[in-house]
Design a protein around this motif. Sequence first.
Motif: not given
Length: 158
Positions: A18-44
């Motif tokens: 629970s102490d690790i930041g979550r990644i949005p539940p849907k990264i496989a969205i169109g051709n822009d997968g991962f497009s909405n990740l924050t820097a902290d989510q990228w780190k995770t």
Amino acid sequence: MEQLQVTQQRMDHVELPSDIGRIPPKIAIGNDGFSNLTADQWKTFIMIYSTNILWDMLDNNDRKILGHFVQTCNLLVARFITENDLKEAQERLKDMTCVIENTYGLEFITSNIHLALHISDCCRDYSPIYSYWLFPFERLNGYIDKILTLLRYLVIFF
């Protein structure tokens, strides 16, 4: 697109503490997968998910690149960094850059890759990245955006 869906399915089966930041539940969205990740989510994603989830999708050179990158990230985002850590990070970044150049060509050595070669010097000059990174500020910006959205809704509604 298919690889994004496979990646998403694999991520759905990983349970994080629970102490690790979550990644949005849907990264496989169109051709822009991962497009909405924050820097902290990228780190995770890089430090926790990437090796386990992507390894069998990569060829040997891409595995080398990913391995160097993940290990470098682990060294550089620590709260305390020794001189040996900085030297190892620098060597791994150089090795990663060489593999990228030999595999994909000089045109793939972007300005970000070049700038990464100076991170060890920045840590020596300004202290570990942990002491001045902007992840917490980015997270607070997300909270502020939610509050502003709520306020806009209230103004429109009332």
